[in-house]
Design a protein around this motif. Structure first.
Motif, PDB file in Angstrom:
ATOM      1  N   LYS B  17       0.818  -1.231   0.000  1.00 56.82           N
ATOM      2  CA  LYS B  17       0.000   0.000   0.000  1.00 56.82           C
ATOM      3  C   LYS B  17       0.844   1.270   0.000  1.00 56.82           C
ATOM      4  O   LYS B  17       0.365   2.343   0.403  1.00 56.82           O
ATOM      5  CB  LYS B  17      -0.960   0.027   1.213  1.00 56.82           C
ATOM      6  CG  LYS B  17      -1.942  -1.123   1.243  1.00 56.82           C
ATOM      7  CD  LYS B  17      -3.047  -0.902   0.259  1.00 56.82           C
ATOM      8  CE  LYS B  17      -3.930  -2.129   0.161  1.00 56.82           C
ATOM      9  NZ  LYS B  17      -4.737  -2.117  -1.043  1.00 56.82           N
ATOM     10  N   GLN B  18       2.089   1.145  -0.391  1.00 60.59           N
ATOM     11  CA  GLN B  18       2.973   2.315  -0.390  1.00 60.59           C
ATOM     12  C   GLN B  18       2.510   3.337  -1.431  1.00 60.59           C
ATOM     13  O   GLN B  18       2.053   2.970  -2.522  1.00 60.59           O
ATOM     14  CB  GLN B  18       4.394   1.866  -0.703  1.00 60.59           C
ATOM     15  CG  GLN B  18       5.438   2.926  -0.454  1.00 60.59           C
ATOM     16  CD  GLN B  18       6.851   2.355  -0.512  1.00 60.59           C
ATOM     17  OE1 GLN B  18       7.056   1.184  -0.795  1.00 60.59           O
ATOM     18  NE2 GLN B  18       7.820   3.183  -0.242  1.00 60.59           N
ATOM     19  N   ILE B  68      -1.291  -4.346  -9.960  1.00 56.91           N
ATOM     20  CA  ILE B  68      -0.046  -4.117  -9.208  1.00 56.91           C
ATOM     21  C   ILE B  68      -0.043  -2.717  -8.599  1.00 56.91           C
ATOM     22  O   ILE B  68       0.341  -2.548  -7.438  1.00 56.91           O
ATOM     23  CB  ILE B  68       1.172  -4.321 -10.134  1.00 56.91           C
ATOM     24  CG1 ILE B  68       1.164  -5.766 -10.654  1.00 56.91           C
ATOM     25  CG2 ILE B  68       2.477  -4.006  -9.410  1.00 56.91           C
ATOM     26  CD1 ILE B  68       2.120  -6.027 -11.780  1.00 56.91           C
ATOM     27  N   GLY B  69      -0.471  -1.741  -9.347  1.00 51.39           N
ATOM     28  CA  GLY B  69      -0.495  -0.380  -8.809  1.00 51.39           C
ATOM     29  C   GLY B  69      -1.180   0.586  -9.746  1.00 51.39           C
ATOM     30  O   GLY B  69      -1.564   0.218 -10.862  1.00 51.39           O
ATOM     31  N   GLU B  70      -1.328   1.818  -9.284  1.00 52.82           N
ATOM     32  CA  GLU B  70      -1.989   2.858 -10.085  1.00 52.82           C
ATOM     33  C   GLU B  70      -1.085   4.071 -10.192  1.00 52.82           C
ATOM     34  O   GLU B  70      -0.491   4.494  -9.195  1.00 52.82           O
ATOM     35  CB  GLU B  70      -3.284   3.304  -9.406  1.00 52.82           C
ATOM     36  CG  GLU B  70      -4.350   2.234  -9.349  1.00 52.82           C
ATOM     37  CD  GLU B  70      -5.510   2.625  -8.436  1.00 52.82           C
ATOM     38  OE1 GLU B  70      -6.484   1.869  -8.423  1.00 52.82           O
ATOM     39  OE2 GLU B  70      -5.411   3.654  -7.732  1.00 52.82           O
ATOM     40  N   LEU B  71      -1.028   4.602 -11.380  1.00 52.04           N
ATOM     41  CA  LEU B  71      -0.184   5.783 -11.618  1.00 52.04           C
ATOM     42  C   LEU B  71      -1.046   6.944 -12.100  1.00 52.04           C
ATOM     43  O   LEU B  71      -1.943   6.755 -12.928  1.00 52.04           O
ATOM     44  CB  LEU B  71       0.863   5.455 -12.687  1.00 52.04           C
ATOM     45  CG  LEU B  71       1.701   6.628 -13.187  1.00 52.04           C
ATOM     46  CD1 LEU B  71       2.727   7.053 -12.145  1.00 52.04           C
ATOM     47  CD2 LEU B  71       2.398   6.283 -14.493  1.00 52.04           C
ATOM     48  N   LYS B  72      -0.750   8.129 -11.568  1.00 52.46           N
ATOM     49  CA  LYS B  72      -1.381   9.348 -12.091  1.00 52.46           C
ATOM     50  C   LYS B  72      -0.290  10.373 -12.316  1.00 52.46           C
ATOM     51  O   LYS B  72       0.610  10.516 -11.475  1.00 52.46           O
ATOM     52  CB  LYS B  72      -2.403   9.917 -11.113  1.00 52.46           C
ATOM     53  CG  LYS B  72      -3.731   9.216 -11.161  1.00 52.46           C
ATOM     54  CD  LYS B  72      -4.719   9.830 -10.219  1.00 52.46           C
ATOM     55  CE  LYS B  72      -5.951   8.934 -10.119  1.00 52.46           C
ATOM     56  NZ  LYS B  72      -6.817   9.321  -9.033  1.00 52.46           N
ATOM     57  N   LEU B  73      -0.370  11.073 -13.427  1.00 52.64           N
ATOM     58  CA  LEU B  73       0.589  12.137 -13.708  1.00 52.64           C
ATOM     59  C   LEU B  73      -0.174  13.429 -13.898  1.00 52.64           C
ATOM     60  O   LEU B  73      -1.243  13.440 -14.517  1.00 52.64           O
ATOM     61  CB  LEU B  73       1.375  11.824 -14.992  1.00 52.64           C
ATOM     62  CG  LEU B  73       2.272  10.594 -14.971  1.00 52.64           C
ATOM     63  CD1 LEU B  73       2.882  10.377 -16.347  1.00 52.64           C
ATOM     64  CD2 LEU B  73       3.361  10.712 -13.927  1.00 52.64           C
ATOM     65  N   LYS B 133       0.471   4.502  -6.483  1.00 48.62           N
ATOM     66  CA  LYS B 133      -0.082   3.798  -5.317  1.00 48.62           C
ATOM     67  C   LYS B 133       0.051   2.304  -5.543  1.00 48.62           C
ATOM     68  O   LYS B 133      -0.439   1.795  -6.558  1.00 48.62           O
ATOM     69  CB  LYS B 133      -1.570   4.114  -5.157  1.00 48.62           C
ATOM     70  CG  LYS B 133      -1.860   5.481  -4.648  1.00 48.62           C
ATOM     71  CD  LYS B 133      -3.361   5.609  -4.464  1.00 48.62           C
ATOM     72  CE  LYS B 133      -3.753   7.066  -4.356  1.00 48.62           C
ATOM     73  NZ  LYS B 133      -5.183   7.264  -4.418  1.00 48.62           N
ATOM     74  N   ASP B 134       0.681   1.632  -4.604  1.00 47.50           N
ATOM     75  CA  ASP B 134       0.809   0.184  -4.700  1.00 47.50           C
ATOM     76  C   ASP B 134      -0.529  -0.468  -4.362  1.00 47.50           C
ATOM     77  O   ASP B 134      -1.191  -0.086  -3.395  1.00 47.50           O
ATOM     78  CB  ASP B 134       1.896  -0.297  -3.740  1.00 47.50           C
ATOM     79  CG  ASP B 134       1.959  -1.809  -3.683  1.00 47.50           C
ATOM     80  OD1 ASP B 134       2.269  -2.400  -4.721  1.00 47.50           O
ATOM     81  OD2 ASP B 134       1.671  -2.387  -2.619  1.00 47.50           O
ATOM     82  N   GLN B 135      -0.926  -1.452  -5.183  1.00 46.12           N
ATOM     83  CA  GLN B 135      -2.190  -2.180  -4.942  1.00 46.12           C
ATOM     84  C   GLN B 135      -1.985  -3.681  -5.026  1.00 46.12           C
ATOM     85  O   GLN B 135      -2.937  -4.431  -5.235  1.00 46.12           O
ATOM     86  CB  GLN B 135      -3.232  -1.781  -6.001  1.00 46.12           C
ATOM     87  CG  GLN B 135      -3.584  -0.322  -6.052  1.00 46.12           C
ATOM     88  CD  GLN B 135      -4.596   0.064  -5.001  1.00 46.12           C
ATOM     89  OE1 GLN B 135      -4.907  -0.725  -4.115  1.00 46.12           O
ATOM     90  NE2 GLN B 135      -5.106   1.269  -5.082  1.00 46.12           N
ATOM     91  N   PHE B 136      -0.722  -4.095  -4.932  1.00 49.31           N
ATOM     92  CA  PHE B 136      -0.382  -5.501  -5.102  1.00 49.31           C
ATOM     93  C   PHE B 136      -0.904  -6.292  -3.904  1.00 49.31           C
ATOM     94  O   PHE B 136      -0.609  -5.950  -2.767  1.00 49.31           O
ATOM     95  CB  PHE B 136       1.143  -5.608  -5.180  1.00 49.31           C
ATOM     96  CG  PHE B 136       1.635  -6.692  -6.077  1.00 49.31           C
ATOM     97  CD1 PHE B 136       0.777  -7.533  -6.759  1.00 49.31           C
ATOM     98  CD2 PHE B 136       3.001  -6.866  -6.251  1.00 49.31           C
ATOM     99  CE1 PHE B 136       1.268  -8.523  -7.598  1.00 49.31           C
ATOM    100  CE2 PHE B 136       3.501  -7.851  -7.092  1.00 49.31           C
ATOM    101  CZ  PHE B 136       2.631  -8.676  -7.760  1.00 49.31           C
ATOM    102  N   LYS B 137      -1.663  -7.347  -4.172  1.00 56.29           N
ATOM    103  CA  LYS B 137      -2.243  -8.106  -3.056  1.00 56.29           C
ATOM    104  C   LYS B 137      -1.519  -9.432  -2.916  1.00 56.29           C
ATOM    105  O   LYS B 137      -2.087 -10.495  -3.111  1.00 56.29           O
ATOM    106  CB  LYS B 137      -3.739  -8.304  -3.284  1.00 56.29           C
ATOM    107  CG  LYS B 137      -4.513  -7.012  -3.143  1.00 56.29           C
ATOM    108  CD  LYS B 137      -6.007  -7.230  -3.180  1.00 56.29           C
ATOM    109  CE  LYS B 137      -6.764  -5.954  -2.894  1.00 56.29           C
ATOM    110  NZ  LYS B 137      -6.527  -4.899  -3.866  1.00 56.29           N
ATOM    111  N   LEU B 138      -0.242  -9.362  -2.582  1.00 57.07           N
ATOM    112  CA  LEU B 138       0.515 -10.586  -2.310  1.00 57.07           C
ATOM    113  C   LEU B 138       0.534 -10.793  -0.806  1.00 57.07           C
ATOM    114  O   LEU B 138       0.641  -9.836  -0.036  1.00 57.07           O
ATOM    115  CB  LEU B 138       1.968 -10.449  -2.801  1.00 57.07           C
ATOM    116  CG  LEU B 138       2.247 -10.641  -4.282  1.00 57.07           C
ATOM    117  CD1 LEU B 138       3.747 -10.610  -4.532  1.00 57.07           C
ATOM    118  CD2 LEU B 138       1.671 -11.932  -4.806  1.00 57.07           C
TER     119      LEU B 138
END
Lengths: 127, 157
Positions: B17-18, B68-73, B133-138
């Motif tokens: 969740k970083q 895995i994650g979301e990116l916004k610019l 935003k990290d969304q990896f659910k490991l």
């Protein structure tokens, strides 16, 4: 008349986390570089572990850390469209420099592998 | 001078969740931002296994991709948030070859085009801001590097 020609240049990665720089020479009768493609004898290692910088005639086209997978094409892409299109850049002095970096990645165990850089060129031909 | 060049921004994600906020400096000779690509390299942990092609699944069985994650610019200019994308592990590339009962497709054998997402944003503003935003659910600990490739079009010199 311009005739398409493909050149292949190989480097061998023999150690984990190895970084290797090599400069190759294009033939003098090449007038344009149209595209690039990366392949390997162990595609999974190149795909998951590789990154490189590529310069043609001293000009940087792909910077350090540019992942190799972005310059690979799977068998689903038709053969005529597999090359990354550079749009026919001038070869200048004909030098093609690749600085390849192997990076340890979780789950992919290192074994020595070959990286092949294919360059799609045009040559001046009278025939 | 090259007309098109790429700027690479790499981020290390080592906690679940970083959230990473970062700036990318755009060179003054840039005219437009013309494309964005993303990639990731796992440093520790194990990626979820790709589903194997099974002929008994029928003509089309879709598998959920792994987020895995979301990116916004965003630009400080008028364009504000100009790019939002999810970084995913594709689990449906196995449909790219229906004949593969013995030769199981892998991303590195059946990859299609890896073109960037085309965008056109004025590069007058020389800094863009991003948030990942990290969304990896490991369930096991993991660490990975996200690479963000920003393609720019230089002014003619």
């Amino acid at each position: 008349m311009l005739k398409p020609i493909k050149k292949r240049f190989d480097i061998r990665i023999t150690a984990n986390n190895q970084s290797l720089t090599k400069t190759f020479e294009l033939d003098k009768n090449i007038v344009a570089v149209n595209g690039l493609l990366l392949t390997s004898d162990k595609d999974d290692l190149l795909y998951y572990r590789g990154s490189q910088k590529i310069e043609i005639n001293g000009e940087e086209y792909f910077p350090d850390q540019y992942e190799s997978k972005l310059l690979m094409s799977g068998i689903n892409v038709s053969p005529k469209q597999r090359y990354y299109d550079l749009g026919g850049v001038s070869p200048g002095n004909g030098s093609v420099k690749i600085s390849y970096q192997d990076t340890e990645t979780s789950g992919i165990i290192f074994t020595p592998y070959r990286v092949s850089l294919y360059v799609d060129c045009s040559i001046e031909s009278n025939t | 001078m090259n007309r098109e060049v790429v700027i690479i921004k790499s981020l290390l994600i080592d906690q679940p969740k970083q959230v990473k906020v970062f700036d990318v400096k755009i060179p003054r000779q840039a005219k437009n931002i013309i494309g964005i690509e993303m990639g990731m390299r796992l440093q520790s942990g194990q990626m979820p296994a790709h589903p194997a092609y099974n002929i008994a699944d029928g003509f089309m069985k879709f598998y959920p991709n792994v987020l895995i994650g979301e990116l916004k610019l965003q630009s400080y200019d008028r364009s504000t948030i100009f790019y939002a994308q999810e970084l995913k592990q594709d689990h449906n590339f196995i449909h790219t070859d229906y004949s593969s009962t013995k030769f199981n497709p892998q991303p590195f054998t059946h990859e299609t085009y890896a073109h960037e997402d085309p965008i056109t944003v004025d590069a007058k503003c020389t800094v863009i801001q991003g948030i990942y935003k990290d969304q990896f659910k490991l369930t096991t600990p993991y660490k990975y590097i996200v690479s963000i490739y920003i393609w720019i079009d230089n002014k003619e010199t």
